[in-house]
Design an enzyme around this catalytic site. Structure first.
Site, PDB file in Angstrom:
ATOM      1  N   LEU A  77      26.491  92.510  31.636  1.00  0.00           N
ATOM      2  CA  LEU A  77      25.904  92.954  30.385  1.00  0.00           C
ATOM      3  C   LEU A  77      26.370  94.393  30.180  1.00  0.00           C
ATOM      4  CD1 LEU A  77      22.242  91.593  30.692  1.00  0.00           C
ATOM      5  CD2 LEU A  77      24.079  90.683  29.264  1.00  0.00           C
ATOM      6  N   ASP A  78      26.833  94.696  28.990  1.00  0.00           N
ATOM      7  CA  ASP A  78      27.357  96.028  28.690  1.00  0.00           C
ATOM      8  C   ASP A  78      26.267  97.099  28.782  1.00  0.00           C
ATOM      9  OD1 ASP A  78      29.843  94.935  28.197  1.00  0.00           O
ATOM     10  OD2 ASP A  78      29.519  94.768  26.044  1.00  0.00           O
ATOM     11  N   LEU A  79      26.709  98.348  28.825  1.00  0.00           N
ATOM     12  CA  LEU A  79      25.819  99.505  28.906  1.00  0.00           C
ATOM     13  C   LEU A  79      24.761  99.470  27.806  1.00  0.00           C
ATOM     14  CD1 LEU A  79      25.281 102.380  30.176  1.00  0.00           C
ATOM     15  CD2 LEU A  79      26.807 103.253  28.411  1.00  0.00           C
TER      16      LEU A  79
END
Length: 146
Positions: free
Chosen positions: A102-104
């Site tokens: 999951l991205d930042l």
């Protein structure tokens, strides 16, 4: 066949980066010989791997469902010193890997485990495991943007 660094990581000892350091430091033997090449190919059916003179053991499976808030990344260590999901996990007792990313700026449910067969089955496109994502946007997105 797997590389030695991957074998150590998959055994739940630590990250692949850590495994590379341990191998280079001479802490790992294969069939009684110190191996300093983390990219050496290992056949776990045939080769006897030891870390700090202890045989690798299959660890009890651990499954963690973590709600990852925004502002955290799904890597073990970040050279930019951003917070990681591992900062949210204390006293797990074994190394677990995120199943997917999951991205930042993304929040959501993240599975972390040391069960590598399950992780492979979930992430490998050949398994056709369905995944559902909910995306919230501040504006209406076109089909092309989606």
């Amino acid at each position: 066949l797997k590389t030695l660094e991957r074998v150590l990581s998959k055994a739940g000892l630590g990250s692949r980066v850590e495994a590379r350091r341990w191998v280079a430091a001479g802490r790992v033997t294969v069939n009684g010989r110190v191996i300093r090449d983390p990219d050496a190919w290992i056949d776990m059916q045939r080769d006897k791997v030891r870390f700090d003179d202890e045989p690798l053991k299959r660890r009890a499976p651990v499954y963690i469902l973590l709600y990852k808030p925004t502002g955290y990344i799904t890597t073990y260590r970040d050279p930019q010193k951003r917070p990681t999901v591992y900062d949210l996990l204390k006293d797990v007792g074994t190394f677990v890997s995120p199943v997917g990313r999951l991205d930042l700026d993304t929040s959501g449910l993240l599975l972390l485990t040391n069960d590598n067969q399950l992780a492979e089955r979930i992430t490998n496109p050949d398994s056709h495991v369905p995944k559902t994502y909910l995306v919230k946007s501040s504006k209406r997105l076109s089909d092309e943007q989606l």
